[in-house]
Design an enzyme around this catalytic site. Structure first.
Site, mmCIF file in Angstrom:
data_model
loop_
_atom_site.group_PDB
_atom_site.id
_atom_site.type_symbol
_atom_site.label_atom_id
_atom_site.label_comp_id
_atom_site.label_asym_id
_atom_site.label_seq_id
_atom_site.Cartn_x
_atom_site.Cartn_y
_atom_site.Cartn_z
ATOM 1 N N ALA A 27 7.246 -8.606 -10.420
ATOM 2 C CA ALA A 27 6.394 -7.618 -11.095
ATOM 3 C C ALA A 27 4.977 -8.169 -11.154
ATOM 4 C CB ALA A 27 6.923 -7.351 -12.496
ATOM 5 N N MET A 28 4.033 -7.491 -10.500
ATOM 6 C CA MET A 28 2.654 -7.961 -10.417
ATOM 7 C C MET A 28 1.714 -6.949 -11.068
ATOM 8 S SD MET A 28 2.574 -9.468 -6.514
ATOM 9 C CE MET A 28 0.932 -10.196 -6.727
ATOM 10 N N SER A 29 1.110 -7.346 -12.186
ATOM 11 C CA SER A 29 0.198 -6.454 -12.899
ATOM 12 C C SER A 29 -1.226 -6.564 -12.376
ATOM 13 C CB SER A 29 0.202 -6.797 -14.392
ATOM 14 O OG SER A 29 -0.388 -8.075 -14.598
ATOM 15 N N GLY A 30 -1.505 -7.629 -11.628
ATOM 16 C CA GLY A 30 -2.877 -7.895 -11.209
ATOM 17 C C GLY A 30 -3.531 -8.955 -12.076
ATOM 18 N N GLY A 31 -2.851 -9.347 -13.151
ATOM 19 C CA GLY A 31 -3.357 -10.391 -14.031
ATOM 20 C C GLY A 31 -2.992 -11.773 -13.524
ATOM 21 N N ILE A 32 -3.491 -12.787 -14.213
ATOM 22 C CA ILE A 32 -3.322 -14.162 -13.764
ATOM 23 C C ILE A 32 -1.858 -14.602 -13.779
ATOM 24 C CG2 ILE A 32 -3.930 -14.970 -16.092
ATOM 25 C CD1 ILE A 32 -4.938 -17.563 -14.799
ATOM 26 N N MET A 67 3.897 -1.763 -11.367
ATOM 27 C CA MET A 67 4.427 -0.563 -12.016
ATOM 28 C C MET A 67 3.332 0.180 -12.772
ATOM 29 S SD MET A 67 8.169 -1.839 -13.356
ATOM 30 C CE MET A 67 7.670 -3.471 -13.871
ATOM 31 N N CYS A 121 9.644 -1.357 -24.070
ATOM 32 C CA CYS A 121 9.328 -1.223 -22.640
ATOM 33 C C CYS A 121 10.071 -2.272 -21.821
ATOM 34 C CB CYS A 121 7.823 -1.353 -22.437
ATOM 35 S SG CYS A 121 7.313 -1.156 -20.719
ATOM 36 N N CYS A 136 -0.747 -0.821 -24.011
ATOM 37 C CA CYS A 136 -1.391 -0.255 -22.819
ATOM 38 C C CYS A 136 -1.780 1.200 -23.002
ATOM 39 C CB CYS A 136 -0.488 -0.427 -21.598
ATOM 40 S SG CYS A 136 1.087 0.471 -21.665
#
Length: 369
Positions: free
Chosen positions: A10-15, A36, A106, A204
């Site tokens: 799962a990649m949120s774009g955060g570090i 997601m 969630c 979020c």
């Protein structure tokens, strides 16, 4: 074929999630990245640009990292299932006079299940996230979460709801590292800007942290429906009128708009009568509570009177307690009074650093007026 196996990250774009994916890729896993989309940020009505997830910049950051390191990346739209469950639960809990924890809901009901479903479709043996925690298997065969090495970042509290089938296939690579080390890894991987990226602690779908405004938008006519409620003291004495019980939380001191000549706190919320109880700080103290909707991890239950450290909120250090069977779940008896037990929040039971299980706090037994 990878020697380690195939993992859906799962990649949120955060570090944290980016380093998770790159670390597993470097270790020899066959990585598939997935981002997601849980919430339509553009229509949330927020004046702020960035929440750390659920926006186009974050999606692009995740995809770019995958492309640069040669593994596939997908965007998964789960707005409908997220909204149907997480947001509806969020609204319903406030209308029931409770204080929800949407991140727990969630993780428990949406993100991990959505990940596992897509992992099966993509023939991935594992799923991975950038949470700070560790997963182990007990000698009894059960999987459980334990605290991450970096106690300032530990997220074991929000993962109590993960069931055995999810835990058995989950990898949490960051649990053995400190946040400073992860920032250095991001820099070493060639992402100095990501290493400096600020973190978001907001819900979020409530990016301005204004849950009251969010409720007003979601529930037509709510303000009119709950206007004219009453503040009372612990003996039931009338103190004044308030704006409506959903707009208050246990422990709240600011924004009460009532002058009583001393600081007062919300100590009880009763939606049945639109009543909010005010008291002194010491009136927030409780010696016991009931917890239901239990998910057991390390053991498949408890022995009567089992000792555990119980955390009642995310940043809570925990309090020594004993756990007892109760007709509505588990009764928790604290060795010393704890302050600000809020119905709707999660209670998580620990044995040392290990999560025994957790559940949802019900109205404290001593709250009835």
């Amino acid at each position: 074929m990878s020697r380690k196996g195939k993992v859906l990250v799962a990649m949120s774009g955060g570090i944290d999630s980016t380093v998770t994916a790159l670390m597993l890729h470097q270790e020899g896993y066959e990585v598939v990245g997935i981002t997601m989309k849980t919430w339509d940020y553009a229509t949330s009505g927020s004046s702020k640009k960035e929440t750390g997830c659920c926006n186009l910049d974050s999606f692009n950051d995740a995809r770019m990292a995958a492309v640069q390191h040669g593994f596939p990346h997908f965007i998964l739209d789960i707005r409908e299932e997220f909204g149907d469950f997480v947001i509806e639960n969020f609204v319903e809990e406030y209308l029931a006079g409770r204080t929800p924890n949407p991140c727990v809901m969630c993780n428990t009901h949406i993100k991990w299940r959505a990940l596992l479903k897509r992992a099966d479709a993509l023939d991935c043996e594992f799923i991975a996230t950038g949470h700070y925690g560790n997963i182990s298997q007990h000698s009894n065969g059960r999987y459980f979460i334990s605290k991450g090495l970096d106690e300032t970042k530990d997220q074991s509290y929000v993962l109590w709801g993960l069931q055995q089938d999810l835990l058995s296939r989950t990898i949490l690579p960051l649990g053995k590292y400190r946040k400073t080390e992860i920032r250095q890894m991001a820099h070493d991987f060639g992402y100095p800007e990501l290493a400096k990226k600020a973190e978001s602690y907001e819900i979020c779908f409530v990016p301005d942290n204004d849950y009251r405004g969010f409720l007003k938008k979601k529930v037509e006519g709510l303000e009119e429906r709950v206007a004219g409620g009453v503040f009372v003291d612990k003996d039931g004495k009338f103190l004044g009128h308030h704006k409506g019980y959903p707009f208050y939380t246990i422990g709240q001191r600011k924004g009460l708009d009532i002058a009583l000549g001393r600081p007062v706190f919300v100590t009880g919320i009763f939606p049945e009568t639109n009543t909010v109880v005010l008291g002194d700080e010491e009136d927030l103290n409780r010696s016991e509570m009931v917890v239901n909707k239990i998910n057991w991890m390390k053991y498949d239950g408890i022995s009567e009177g089992m000792e555990a450290t119980t955390r009642i909120r995310y940043k809570d250090k925990g309090s020594l307690s004993t756990l007892h069977q109760h007709e509505n779940g588990i009764q928790v008896k604290f060795f010393d009074d704890v302050k600000g037990i809020a119905p709707g929040q999660s209670a998580v039971f620990y044995e040392g650093d290990d999560v025994i299980g957790g559940g949802i706090i019900q109205r404290p037994l001593t709250d009835l007026i």
